[in-house]
Design an enzyme around this catalytic site. Structure first.
Site, mmCIF file in Angstrom:
data_model
loop_
_atom_site.group_PDB
_atom_site.id
_atom_site.type_symbol
_atom_site.label_atom_id
_atom_site.label_comp_id
_atom_site.label_asym_id
_atom_site.label_seq_id
_atom_site.Cartn_x
_atom_site.Cartn_y
_atom_site.Cartn_z
ATOM 1 C CG HIS A 217 -1.875 -1.143 1.240
ATOM 2 N ND1 HIS A 217 -1.580 -2.317 1.892
ATOM 3 C CD2 HIS A 217 -3.082 -1.316 0.673
ATOM 4 C CE1 HIS A 217 -2.583 -3.163 1.736
ATOM 5 N NE2 HIS A 217 -3.496 -2.582 0.995
ATOM 6 N NE ARG A 399 -6.432 11.082 -3.576
ATOM 7 C CZ ARG A 399 -5.666 10.859 -4.643
ATOM 8 N NH1 ARG A 399 -5.705 9.693 -5.258
ATOM 9 N NH2 ARG A 399 -4.850 11.790 -5.098
ATOM 10 N N GLY A 482 -12.537 -0.078 16.983
ATOM 11 C CA GLY A 482 -11.133 -0.091 16.591
ATOM 12 C C GLY A 482 -10.219 -0.844 17.536
ATOM 13 N N GLY A 556 -4.468 10.689 11.920
ATOM 14 C CA GLY A 556 -5.847 10.597 12.386
ATOM 15 C C GLY A 556 -6.125 11.537 13.536
#
Length: 573
Positions: A217, A399, A482, A556
Protein backbone atom coordinates in the site's frame (compact mmCIF):
# COMPACT_ATOMS: atom_id res chain seq x y z
CA UNK A 1 0.44 6.68 -12.72
CA UNK A 2 0.36 10.44 -13.31
CA UNK A 3 -0.56 10.32 -17.00
CA UNK A 4 -4.00 8.74 -17.44
CA UNK A 5 -6.79 9.79 -15.11
CA UNK A 6 -9.90 11.93 -15.02
CA UNK A 7 -10.76 12.90 -11.45
CA UNK A 8 -8.03 11.32 -9.28
CA UNK A 9 -10.54 10.90 -6.45
CA UNK A 10 -12.67 8.68 -8.72
CA UNK A 11 -9.77 6.75 -10.25
CA UNK A 12 -10.83 3.40 -8.77
CA UNK A 13 -14.45 3.70 -9.93
CA UNK A 14 -13.34 4.74 -13.41
CA UNK A 15 -10.96 1.77 -13.61
CA UNK A 16 -13.71 -0.66 -12.55
CA UNK A 17 -16.03 0.71 -15.26
CA UNK A 18 -13.46 0.17 -18.00
CA UNK A 19 -12.43 -3.24 -16.68
CA UNK A 20 -16.03 -4.51 -16.49
CA UNK A 21 -16.77 -3.32 -20.01
CA UNK A 22 -13.68 -5.02 -21.42
CA UNK A 23 -14.29 -8.32 -19.63
CA UNK A 24 -18.08 -8.40 -19.80
CA UNK A 25 -18.02 -12.10 -20.68
CA UNK A 26 -16.53 -12.98 -17.28
CA UNK A 27 -17.63 -10.25 -14.86
CA UNK A 28 -20.23 -7.60 -14.34
CA UNK A 29 -19.98 -4.42 -12.32
CA UNK A 30 -22.12 -4.11 -9.19
CA UNK A 31 -22.19 -1.52 -6.41
CA UNK A 32 -18.87 -1.95 -4.61
CA UNK A 33 -16.95 -3.95 -7.22
CA UNK A 34 -17.53 -6.84 -9.63
CA UNK A 35 -19.01 -10.36 -9.53
CA UNK A 36 -18.79 -13.41 -11.79
CA UNK A 37 -21.02 -13.39 -14.83
CA UNK A 38 -21.91 -17.07 -14.33
CA UNK A 39 -21.48 -19.85 -11.82
CA UNK A 40 -21.99 -23.62 -11.57
CA UNK A 41 -25.59 -24.86 -11.55
CA UNK A 42 -26.86 -25.51 -8.05
CA UNK A 43 -24.84 -22.79 -6.37
CA UNK A 44 -21.62 -22.86 -4.32
CA UNK A 45 -19.91 -21.13 -1.45
CA UNK A 46 -19.08 -17.64 -2.71
CA UNK A 47 -15.47 -16.55 -2.25
CA UNK A 48 -15.28 -12.75 -2.21
CA UNK A 49 -11.83 -11.17 -2.29
CA UNK A 50 -11.09 -7.51 -1.84
CA UNK A 51 -9.24 -4.51 -0.58
CA UNK A 52 -8.13 -1.17 -1.92
CA UNK A 53 -7.39 -0.69 -5.60
CA UNK A 54 -3.92 -0.18 -7.06
CA UNK A 55 -2.95 -3.87 -6.84
CA UNK A 56 -4.11 -5.24 -10.21
CA UNK A 57 -4.47 -8.12 -11.04
CA UNK A 58 -5.61 -8.27 -7.43
CA UNK A 59 -8.44 -8.00 -6.75
CA UNK A 60 -10.94 -7.66 -9.58
CA UNK A 61 -8.67 -9.39 -12.10
CA UNK A 62 -9.09 -12.64 -10.13
CA UNK A 63 -12.86 -12.99 -10.58
CA UNK A 64 -14.03 -15.89 -12.74
CA UNK A 65 -14.57 -19.67 -12.87
CA UNK A 66 -12.21 -21.49 -10.52
CA UNK A 67 -11.27 -18.30 -8.70
CA UNK A 68 -13.20 -15.56 -6.94
CA UNK A 69 -16.96 -15.07 -7.16
CA UNK A 70 -16.67 -11.38 -6.47
CA UNK A 71 -14.16 -8.64 -5.72
CA UNK A 72 -14.77 -5.63 -3.50
CA UNK A 73 -12.82 -2.65 -4.80
CA UNK A 74 -11.96 0.27 -2.52
CA UNK A 75 -10.22 3.50 -3.38
CA UNK A 76 -6.48 3.53 -3.99
CA UNK A 77 -4.83 1.66 -1.08
CA UNK A 78 -7.98 2.15 1.00
CA UNK A 79 -10.21 -0.49 2.52
CA UNK A 80 -13.61 -0.80 0.86
CA UNK A 81 -16.50 0.35 2.98
CA UNK A 82 -18.85 -1.96 4.85
CA UNK A 83 -21.59 -1.07 2.36
CA UNK A 84 -19.41 -2.02 -0.60
CA UNK A 85 -18.41 -5.37 0.90
CA UNK A 86 -22.00 -6.15 1.87
CA UNK A 87 -23.23 -5.29 -1.62
CA UNK A 88 -20.72 -7.52 -3.42
CA UNK A 89 -21.15 -10.35 -0.92
CA UNK A 90 -24.92 -10.30 -1.27
CA UNK A 91 -24.80 -10.26 -5.06
CA UNK A 92 -22.07 -12.92 -5.32
CA UNK A 93 -23.72 -15.46 -3.01
CA UNK A 94 -25.79 -18.31 -4.38
CA UNK A 95 -27.30 -19.91 -1.32
CA UNK A 96 -24.35 -21.66 0.35
CA UNK A 97 -22.73 -18.82 2.24
CA UNK A 98 -19.95 -16.28 1.69
CA UNK A 99 -16.27 -16.25 2.61
CA UNK A 100 -14.68 -12.80 2.68
CA UNK A 101 -10.90 -12.97 2.28
CA UNK A 102 -8.40 -10.10 2.36
CA UNK A 103 -5.09 -8.95 3.78
CA UNK A 104 -4.64 -8.23 7.46
CA UNK A 105 -5.19 -4.47 7.67
CA UNK A 106 -7.30 -2.75 10.31
CA UNK A 107 -9.74 -1.09 7.91
CA UNK A 108 -10.31 -4.30 5.95
CA UNK A 109 -10.83 -6.34 9.11
CA UNK A 110 -13.41 -3.88 10.43
CA UNK A 111 -15.32 -3.28 7.20
CA UNK A 112 -15.44 -6.88 5.97
CA UNK A 113 -16.30 -8.02 9.48
CA UNK A 114 -19.24 -5.62 9.68
CA UNK A 115 -20.35 -6.66 6.18
CA UNK A 116 -20.33 -10.26 7.34
CA UNK A 117 -22.51 -9.35 10.30
CA UNK A 118 -24.99 -7.67 7.96
CA UNK A 119 -25.12 -10.75 5.73
CA UNK A 120 -25.67 -12.96 8.77
CA UNK A 121 -28.54 -10.69 9.81
CA UNK A 122 -30.03 -11.33 6.35
CA UNK A 123 -29.78 -15.08 6.89
CA UNK A 124 -26.67 -15.51 4.69
CA UNK A 125 -23.86 -17.37 6.49
CA UNK A 126 -20.61 -15.40 6.25
CA UNK A 127 -17.06 -16.17 7.35
CA UNK A 128 -13.71 -14.38 7.22
CA UNK A 129 -10.25 -15.62 6.17
CA UNK A 130 -7.56 -13.03 6.83
CA UNK A 131 -4.20 -13.39 5.05
CA UNK A 132 -1.06 -12.92 7.17
CA UNK A 133 1.90 -13.89 4.98
CA UNK A 134 4.32 -10.95 5.35
CA UNK A 135 7.18 -12.30 7.45
CA UNK A 136 8.82 -8.88 7.78
CA UNK A 137 5.89 -7.21 9.52
CA UNK A 138 5.93 -9.28 12.74
CA UNK A 139 7.84 -12.12 14.35
CA UNK A 140 6.62 -15.68 13.93
CA UNK A 141 5.42 -15.61 17.54
CA UNK A 142 3.00 -12.85 16.51
CA UNK A 143 1.93 -14.31 13.18
CA UNK A 144 -1.61 -13.01 13.67
CA UNK A 145 -0.25 -9.46 13.41
CA UNK A 146 1.48 -9.96 10.07
CA UNK A 147 0.23 -8.11 7.00
CA UNK A 148 -1.23 -9.75 3.92
CA UNK A 149 0.74 -9.11 0.73
CA UNK A 150 1.42 -11.28 -2.34
CA UNK A 151 0.53 -14.45 -0.45
CA UNK A 152 -3.07 -13.29 -0.90
CA UNK A 153 -2.98 -14.92 -4.32
CA UNK A 154 -2.26 -18.45 -3.09
CA UNK A 155 -4.73 -18.27 -0.21
CA UNK A 156 -7.44 -16.89 -2.49
CA UNK A 157 -6.77 -19.69 -4.99
CA UNK A 158 -7.03 -22.39 -2.32
CA UNK A 159 -10.33 -21.00 -1.04
CA UNK A 160 -11.74 -20.62 -4.53
CA UNK A 161 -10.75 -24.10 -5.68
CA UNK A 162 -12.24 -25.63 -2.55
CA UNK A 163 -15.50 -23.78 -3.18
CA UNK A 164 -15.49 -24.77 -6.85
CA UNK A 165 -15.16 -28.42 -5.81
CA UNK A 166 -18.37 -28.07 -3.83
CA UNK A 167 -17.01 -28.07 -0.27
CA UNK A 168 -19.32 -26.60 2.34
CA UNK A 169 -18.61 -23.32 4.14
CA UNK A 170 -16.59 -24.93 6.93
CA UNK A 171 -14.57 -26.96 4.44
CA UNK A 172 -13.74 -23.93 2.32
CA UNK A 173 -12.66 -21.91 5.34
CA UNK A 174 -10.54 -24.79 6.65
CA UNK A 175 -8.69 -25.05 3.31
CA UNK A 176 -8.07 -21.30 3.23
CA UNK A 177 -6.82 -21.15 6.79
CA UNK A 178 -4.47 -24.07 6.14
CA UNK A 179 -3.08 -22.31 3.05
CA UNK A 180 -2.59 -19.09 5.01
CA UNK A 181 -0.75 -20.89 7.84
CA UNK A 182 1.69 -22.34 5.28
CA UNK A 183 2.24 -19.20 3.17
CA UNK A 184 5.15 -16.79 3.68
CA UNK A 185 6.31 -13.73 1.73
CA UNK A 186 9.21 -11.27 1.82
CA UNK A 187 9.59 -8.21 -0.44
CA UNK A 188 12.11 -5.67 -1.65
CA UNK A 189 11.35 -2.14 -2.91
CA UNK A 190 13.56 -0.40 -5.45
CA UNK A 191 11.42 2.74 -5.84
CA UNK A 192 8.20 4.22 -4.53
CA UNK A 193 4.83 4.46 -6.25
CA UNK A 194 2.97 7.56 -7.42
CA UNK A 195 -0.71 8.14 -6.81
CA UNK A 196 -2.90 9.15 -9.78
CA UNK A 197 -2.66 12.90 -10.16
CA UNK A 198 0.34 13.23 -7.83
CA UNK A 199 3.54 14.90 -8.95
CA UNK A 200 5.97 12.96 -6.78
CA UNK A 201 6.34 9.37 -5.56
CA UNK A 202 4.62 8.32 -2.37
CA UNK A 203 8.00 7.47 -0.86
CA UNK A 204 11.56 7.25 -2.11
CA UNK A 205 14.32 4.72 -1.61
CA UNK A 206 17.78 6.16 -0.91
CA UNK A 207 20.33 5.92 -3.71
CA UNK A 208 22.28 2.69 -3.51
CA UNK A 209 19.69 1.03 -1.27
CA UNK A 210 16.62 -1.21 -1.36
CA UNK A 211 13.72 -1.30 1.10
CA UNK A 212 13.47 -4.75 2.72
CA UNK A 213 10.02 -5.75 3.98
CA UNK A 214 7.86 -3.46 1.86
CA UNK A 215 4.07 -3.37 2.03
CA UNK A 216 1.69 -3.27 -0.93
CA UNK A 217 0.00 0.00 0.00
CA UNK A 218 2.89 2.29 -0.71
CA UNK A 219 4.50 1.58 2.64
CA UNK A 220 8.29 1.77 2.44
CA UNK A 221 10.44 -1.14 3.49
CA UNK A 222 10.98 -1.84 7.17
CA UNK A 223 14.70 -1.22 6.74
CA UNK A 224 17.08 -0.20 3.96
CA UNK A 225 19.72 -2.62 2.72
CA UNK A 226 22.47 -1.97 0.16
CA UNK A 227 21.70 -2.59 -3.49
CA UNK A 228 23.05 -5.97 -4.54
CA UNK A 229 23.31 -8.11 -7.69
CA UNK A 230 20.70 -10.74 -8.50
CA UNK A 231 22.52 -13.73 -6.89
CA UNK A 232 22.81 -11.96 -3.53
CA UNK A 233 19.25 -10.67 -3.79
CA UNK A 234 17.97 -14.19 -4.41
CA UNK A 235 19.92 -15.48 -1.42
CA UNK A 236 18.50 -12.75 0.83
CA UNK A 237 14.91 -13.56 -0.10
CA UNK A 238 15.25 -17.35 -0.10
CA UNK A 239 17.09 -17.59 3.22
CA UNK A 240 14.47 -15.45 4.96
CA UNK A 241 11.63 -17.68 3.76
CA UNK A 242 13.39 -20.98 4.40
CA UNK A 243 13.66 -19.90 8.03
CA UNK A 244 9.83 -20.06 8.18
CA UNK A 245 9.57 -23.68 6.96
CA UNK A 246 6.75 -25.37 8.93
CA UNK A 247 7.44 -28.55 10.85
CA UNK A 248 6.57 -31.59 8.79
CA UNK A 249 6.63 -29.83 5.40
CA UNK A 250 7.77 -32.37 2.79
CA UNK A 251 9.32 -29.86 0.38
CA UNK A 252 6.54 -29.40 -2.14
CA UNK A 253 5.92 -25.69 -2.61
CA UNK A 254 3.93 -23.23 -4.66
CA UNK A 255 6.31 -20.35 -5.34
CA UNK A 256 5.54 -16.87 -6.67
CA UNK A 257 8.11 -14.29 -7.73
CA UNK A 258 5.95 -11.21 -7.95
CA UNK A 259 6.65 -7.86 -9.59
CA UNK A 260 5.29 -4.85 -7.72
CA UNK A 261 4.32 -2.73 -10.72
CA UNK A 262 7.24 -1.37 -12.73
CA UNK A 263 9.79 -4.17 -12.46
CA UNK A 264 10.05 -5.70 -15.92
CA UNK A 265 9.39 -9.37 -16.57
CA UNK A 266 12.90 -9.78 -17.96
CA UNK A 267 14.30 -8.61 -14.63
CA UNK A 268 12.08 -11.08 -12.81
CA UNK A 269 13.36 -13.86 -15.08
CA UNK A 270 16.96 -12.94 -14.24
CA UNK A 271 16.16 -13.10 -10.53
CA UNK A 272 14.23 -16.38 -10.91
CA UNK A 273 17.28 -17.95 -12.55
CA UNK A 274 18.99 -17.56 -9.16
CA UNK A 275 15.99 -18.12 -6.86
CA UNK A 276 14.93 -21.47 -8.34
CA UNK A 277 18.31 -23.27 -7.91
CA UNK A 278 18.56 -22.08 -4.31
CA UNK A 279 15.11 -23.45 -3.52
CA UNK A 280 15.87 -26.77 -5.21
CA UNK A 281 19.20 -27.04 -3.40
CA UNK A 282 17.24 -26.66 -0.15
CA UNK A 283 15.17 -29.71 -1.10
CA UNK A 284 12.07 -27.99 -2.44
CA UNK A 285 9.98 -29.37 -5.29
CA UNK A 286 8.55 -26.40 -7.16
CA UNK A 287 4.92 -27.02 -8.12
CA UNK A 288 3.68 -24.80 -10.98
CA UNK A 289 5.69 -21.72 -9.95
CA UNK A 290 4.55 -18.29 -11.09
CA UNK A 291 6.72 -15.35 -12.16
CA UNK A 292 5.01 -12.09 -13.07
CA UNK A 293 2.71 -9.40 -11.71
CA UNK A 294 -0.02 -10.85 -9.47
CA UNK A 295 -0.31 -8.43 -6.50
CA UNK A 296 1.11 -5.01 -7.36
CA UNK A 297 1.39 -1.59 -5.77
CA UNK A 298 0.62 0.94 -8.53
CA UNK A 299 3.94 1.63 -10.27
CA UNK A 300 6.25 0.62 -7.44
CA UNK A 301 9.60 -0.83 -8.42
CA UNK A 302 10.19 -4.00 -6.46
CA UNK A 303 9.74 -7.74 -6.07
CA UNK A 304 8.39 -10.18 -3.53
CA UNK A 305 8.96 -13.89 -3.10
CA UNK A 306 6.18 -16.13 -1.77
CA UNK A 307 6.48 -19.76 -0.69
CA UNK A 308 3.45 -21.88 0.22
CA UNK A 309 4.36 -25.25 1.67
CA UNK A 310 1.97 -27.76 0.08
CA UNK A 311 0.42 -31.04 1.16
CA UNK A 312 -1.72 -33.32 -1.00
CA UNK A 313 -4.85 -31.22 -0.57
CA UNK A 314 -3.21 -27.84 -1.12
CA UNK A 315 -1.31 -29.11 -4.16
CA UNK A 316 -4.56 -30.20 -5.81
CA UNK A 317 -6.24 -26.89 -5.01
CA UNK A 318 -3.25 -24.95 -6.35
CA UNK A 319 -3.32 -26.92 -9.63
CA UNK A 320 -7.09 -26.79 -10.17
CA UNK A 321 -8.15 -24.86 -13.31
CA UNK A 322 -9.25 -21.24 -13.26
CA UNK A 323 -10.23 -18.65 -15.85
CA UNK A 324 -10.14 -14.97 -14.95
CA UNK A 325 -9.42 -11.77 -16.86
CA UNK A 326 -5.87 -11.69 -15.53
CA UNK A 327 -4.86 -15.32 -14.87
CA UNK A 328 -5.69 -18.70 -16.36
CA UNK A 329 -4.77 -22.29 -15.67
CA UNK A 330 -6.19 -25.37 -17.36
CA UNK A 331 -9.70 -25.67 -18.80
CA UNK A 332 -12.78 -24.51 -16.88
CA UNK A 333 -15.30 -25.09 -19.67
CA UNK A 334 -18.28 -27.27 -18.95
CA UNK A 335 -20.61 -26.68 -16.03
CA UNK A 336 -20.16 -22.94 -15.51
CA UNK A 337 -23.15 -21.95 -17.60
CA UNK A 338 -25.75 -20.55 -15.23
CA UNK A 339 -26.14 -16.84 -15.93
CA UNK A 340 -26.31 -14.63 -12.86
CA UNK A 341 -29.48 -12.58 -12.69
CA UNK A 342 -28.80 -9.30 -14.47
CA UNK A 343 -31.10 -7.26 -12.27
CA UNK A 344 -29.23 -5.82 -9.32
CA UNK A 345 -30.69 -6.50 -5.92
CA UNK A 346 -32.21 -3.50 -4.22
CA UNK A 347 -29.74 -2.79 -1.45
CA UNK A 348 -31.23 0.49 -0.36
CA UNK A 349 -32.90 0.70 3.01
CA UNK A 350 -36.64 0.99 3.16
CA UNK A 351 -37.83 4.56 3.35
CA UNK A 352 -38.63 5.65 6.90
CA UNK A 353 -40.69 8.63 7.98
CA UNK A 354 -38.71 11.83 8.51
CA UNK A 355 -38.29 12.75 12.18
CA UNK A 356 -37.38 16.12 13.59
CA UNK A 357 -39.15 18.88 15.46
CA UNK A 358 -38.40 22.56 14.89
CA UNK A 359 -35.82 22.77 17.69
CA UNK A 360 -33.92 19.71 16.52
CA UNK A 361 -33.99 20.90 12.92
CA UNK A 362 -32.45 24.19 14.05
CA UNK A 363 -29.70 22.28 15.86
CA UNK A 364 -29.25 20.08 12.79
CA UNK A 365 -28.47 23.19 10.76
CA UNK A 366 -25.57 23.89 13.14
CA UNK A 367 -24.33 20.32 12.66
CA UNK A 368 -24.29 20.92 8.91
CA UNK A 369 -22.41 24.19 9.43
CA UNK A 370 -19.83 22.41 11.58
CA UNK A 371 -19.38 19.70 8.97
CA UNK A 372 -18.97 22.32 6.25
CA UNK A 373 -16.25 24.09 8.25
CA UNK A 374 -14.47 20.81 8.96
CA UNK A 375 -14.64 19.90 5.26
CA UNK A 376 -12.98 23.16 4.26
CA UNK A 377 -10.25 22.72 6.87
CA UNK A 378 -9.42 19.16 5.83
CA UNK A 379 -9.41 20.07 2.12
CA UNK A 380 -6.77 22.67 2.91
CA UNK A 381 -4.72 20.15 4.89
CA UNK A 382 -5.17 17.15 2.55
CA UNK A 383 -1.62 17.05 1.22
CA UNK A 384 -0.03 17.49 4.64
CA UNK A 385 -2.20 14.73 6.12
CA UNK A 386 -1.15 12.45 3.27
CA UNK A 387 2.49 13.30 3.88
CA UNK A 388 2.19 12.41 7.57
CA UNK A 389 0.48 9.15 6.73
CA UNK A 390 3.14 8.24 4.16
CA UNK A 391 5.91 8.30 6.76
CA UNK A 392 4.84 4.91 8.12
CA UNK A 393 1.62 4.12 6.28
CA UNK A 394 0.04 4.21 2.86
CA UNK A 395 -0.45 7.97 2.48
CA UNK A 396 -4.19 7.82 1.85
CA UNK A 397 -5.45 9.53 5.00
CA UNK A 398 -5.83 13.00 3.53
CA UNK A 399 -7.69 11.76 0.48
CA UNK A 400 -9.85 9.45 2.57
CA UNK A 401 -10.84 12.24 4.95
CA UNK A 402 -11.67 14.53 2.05
CA UNK A 403 -13.89 11.91 0.43
CA UNK A 404 -15.57 11.08 3.71
CA UNK A 405 -16.30 14.69 4.58
CA UNK A 406 -17.43 15.62 1.08
CA UNK A 407 -19.94 12.79 0.93
CA UNK A 408 -20.88 13.13 4.59
CA UNK A 409 -21.59 16.84 4.18
CA UNK A 410 -23.67 16.25 1.06
CA UNK A 411 -25.72 13.56 2.85
CA UNK A 412 -26.15 15.77 5.92
CA UNK A 413 -27.43 18.64 3.81
CA UNK A 414 -29.84 16.35 2.01
CA UNK A 415 -31.15 14.99 5.32
CA UNK A 416 -31.49 18.48 6.77
CA UNK A 417 -33.35 19.68 3.67
CA UNK A 418 -35.71 16.72 4.05
CA UNK A 419 -36.57 17.87 7.58
CA UNK A 420 -34.54 15.49 9.72
CA UNK A 421 -33.40 16.46 13.20
CA UNK A 422 -29.92 16.09 14.66
CA UNK A 423 -29.90 12.30 14.79
CA UNK A 424 -31.06 11.92 11.22
CA UNK A 425 -28.46 14.37 9.95
CA UNK A 426 -25.58 12.79 11.89
CA UNK A 427 -26.65 9.29 10.87
CA UNK A 428 -26.83 10.27 7.19
CA UNK A 429 -23.41 11.93 7.41
CA UNK A 430 -21.85 8.96 9.19
CA UNK A 431 -23.23 6.38 6.77
CA UNK A 432 -22.08 8.34 3.72
CA UNK A 433 -18.69 9.00 5.29
CA UNK A 434 -18.13 5.31 6.00
CA UNK A 435 -19.29 4.24 2.54
CA UNK A 436 -17.22 6.66 0.50
CA UNK A 437 -14.09 7.19 2.60
CA UNK A 438 -13.40 3.51 3.19
CA UNK A 439 -10.38 2.55 5.23
CA UNK A 440 -10.07 2.59 8.99
CA UNK A 441 -10.87 6.26 9.47
CA UNK A 442 -14.02 5.98 7.35
CA UNK A 443 -15.58 3.16 9.32
CA UNK A 444 -14.58 4.75 12.64
CA UNK A 445 -15.94 8.20 11.85
CA UNK A 446 -19.11 6.63 10.46
CA UNK A 447 -19.72 4.57 13.58
CA UNK A 448 -18.86 7.52 15.82
CA UNK A 449 -21.25 9.95 14.15
CA UNK A 450 -24.02 7.35 14.24
CA UNK A 451 -23.47 6.82 17.97
CA UNK A 452 -23.45 10.57 18.65
CA UNK A 453 -26.68 10.99 16.73
CA UNK A 454 -28.38 8.18 18.60
CA UNK A 455 -27.54 9.94 21.89
CA UNK A 456 -29.03 13.25 20.74
CA UNK A 457 -32.22 12.08 19.01
CA UNK A 458 -34.46 14.09 16.70
CA UNK A 459 -36.40 16.17 19.21
CA UNK A 460 -35.56 19.27 21.21
CA UNK A 461 -32.54 21.50 21.51
CA UNK A 462 -29.53 19.58 22.84
CA UNK A 463 -28.10 21.08 26.02
CA UNK A 464 -24.35 21.44 26.43
CA UNK A 465 -24.28 18.33 28.63
CA UNK A 466 -26.16 16.42 25.93
CA UNK A 467 -23.54 17.38 23.34
CA UNK A 468 -20.77 16.27 25.69
CA UNK A 469 -22.57 12.95 26.24
CA UNK A 470 -22.92 12.53 22.47
CA UNK A 471 -19.19 13.09 22.05
CA UNK A 472 -18.56 10.46 24.71
CA UNK A 473 -20.78 8.06 22.73
CA UNK A 474 -18.69 8.90 19.64
CA UNK A 475 -15.50 8.08 21.54
CA UNK A 476 -16.88 4.84 22.96
CA UNK A 477 -17.92 3.68 19.49
CA UNK A 478 -14.39 4.28 18.21
CA UNK A 479 -12.86 2.32 21.05
CA UNK A 480 -15.30 -0.57 20.76
CA UNK A 481 -14.80 -0.93 17.01
CA UNK A 482 -11.13 -0.09 16.59
CA UNK A 483 -9.90 -1.85 19.76
CA UNK A 484 -7.29 0.87 20.25
CA UNK A 485 -6.40 2.53 23.55
CA UNK A 486 -4.98 5.87 24.59
CA UNK A 487 -1.28 5.89 23.80
CA UNK A 488 -1.57 3.62 20.75
CA UNK A 489 -1.00 6.61 18.44
CA UNK A 490 -4.44 6.87 16.85
CA UNK A 491 -7.13 9.52 16.65
CA UNK A 492 -8.22 8.39 20.15
CA UNK A 493 -5.18 10.22 21.50
CA UNK A 494 -6.78 13.51 20.43
CA UNK A 495 -10.43 12.52 20.76
CA UNK A 496 -10.04 11.21 24.33
CA UNK A 497 -8.64 14.45 25.80
CA UNK A 498 -11.19 16.44 23.78
CA UNK A 499 -14.11 14.56 25.29
CA UNK A 500 -12.65 14.66 28.79
CA UNK A 501 -12.26 18.45 28.71
CA UNK A 502 -15.64 18.99 27.06
CA UNK A 503 -17.41 16.91 29.72
CA UNK A 504 -15.59 18.68 32.53
CA UNK A 505 -16.17 22.18 31.13
CA UNK A 506 -19.88 21.63 30.46
CA UNK A 507 -20.37 20.06 33.90
CA UNK A 508 -18.72 23.07 35.54
CA UNK A 509 -20.89 25.42 33.50
CA UNK A 510 -18.38 27.30 31.36
CA UNK A 511 -19.21 31.00 31.32
CA UNK A 512 -19.44 31.07 27.55
CA UNK A 513 -21.61 27.97 27.37
CA UNK A 514 -21.00 25.21 24.89
CA UNK A 515 -18.96 27.46 22.60
CA UNK A 516 -16.26 28.18 25.20
CA UNK A 517 -16.26 24.58 26.40
CA UNK A 518 -15.83 23.36 22.82
CA UNK A 519 -13.05 25.88 22.18
CA UNK A 520 -11.15 24.74 25.27
CA UNK A 521 -11.58 21.09 24.33
CA UNK A 522 -10.46 21.76 20.76
CA UNK A 523 -7.30 23.47 22.01
CA UNK A 524 -6.48 20.43 24.14
CA UNK A 525 -7.15 18.12 21.19
CA UNK A 526 -4.73 20.12 19.06
CA UNK A 527 -1.97 19.88 21.66
CA UNK A 528 -2.65 16.18 22.15
CA UNK A 529 -2.47 15.58 18.41
CA UNK A 530 0.90 17.32 18.19
CA UNK A 531 2.12 15.25 21.14
CA UNK A 532 1.43 12.00 19.30
CA UNK A 533 4.69 12.63 17.46
CA UNK A 534 6.45 11.16 20.50
CA UNK A 535 4.34 7.99 20.54
CA UNK A 536 5.12 4.61 18.98
CA UNK A 537 2.16 3.15 17.02
CA UNK A 538 0.78 -0.06 18.49
CA UNK A 539 -1.99 -0.80 15.97
CA UNK A 540 -2.80 -0.20 12.30
CA UNK A 541 -0.62 0.00 9.21
CA UNK A 542 1.95 2.20 10.92
CA UNK A 543 2.82 -0.48 13.50
CA UNK A 544 5.29 -2.46 11.32
CA UNK A 545 7.14 0.81 10.62
CA UNK A 546 6.86 2.09 14.19
CA UNK A 547 10.35 3.54 14.42
CA UNK A 548 9.83 5.66 11.30
CA UNK A 549 6.66 7.10 12.81
CA UNK A 550 8.36 8.59 15.86
CA UNK A 551 8.71 12.33 15.31
CA UNK A 552 5.62 12.61 13.11
CA UNK A 553 2.16 13.21 14.61
CA UNK A 554 -0.57 10.67 13.95
CA UNK A 555 -2.57 11.90 10.93
CA UNK A 556 -5.85 10.60 12.39
CA UNK A 557 -5.33 12.57 15.55
CA UNK A 558 -4.35 15.67 13.58
CA UNK A 559 -7.39 15.47 11.30
CA UNK A 560 -9.68 15.03 14.31
CA UNK A 561 -8.19 18.14 15.91
CA UNK A 562 -8.66 20.07 12.66
CA UNK A 563 -12.32 19.05 12.47
CA UNK A 564 -13.27 20.01 16.02
CA UNK A 565 -11.33 23.29 15.79
CA UNK A 566 -13.13 24.20 12.58
CA UNK A 567 -16.49 23.48 14.23
CA UNK A 568 -15.97 26.03 17.05
CA UNK A 569 -18.09 28.78 15.38
CA UNK A 570 -21.01 26.37 14.98
CA UNK A 571 -20.72 25.34 18.64
CA UNK A 572 -20.91 29.01 19.74
CA UNK A 573 -24.41 29.50 18.29
Amino acid sequence: MTRIFDDPAEFAADAVAGFADLHAGLVRAVPGGVVRRSRPPGGKVAVVVGGGSGHYPAFMGLVGPGFADGAVVGNIFTSPSTAQAYSVGRLAQSGRGVVFTYGNYAGDVMNFGLAGERLEADGIPARQVVVTDDVASADASEGHRRRGIAGDFVVFKALAAAAERGLDLDGVVRAGEKANARTFTIGLAFSGCTFPGADTPHFTVPDGAMGLGLGIHGEPGLKDVPTMPAPAMARLLVDRLLAERPAGADGRAAVILNGLGSTKHEELFVLWAHVAPLLREAGLTLVAPEVGELVTSLDMGGVSLTVTWLDDELEELWLDPATTPAWRRGDTTGGDDTDVDQELADLTAEAVPVEGDAASREAAALVVAGLAAATAAVHEAEQELGRMDAVAGDGDHGRGMVRGLDHGLAAARQAADAGWGVQGVLTAAGDAWAEHAGGTSGVLWGAGLRAAGARLGNAGTPAAADVAAACRAYLDALGDLGKASLGDKTLLDAAGPFVDVLERATAEGASGGLGDAWRAAADVADRAAVATADLVPQVGRARPLAARSVGTPDPGAVSFALCVAAAVPAARH
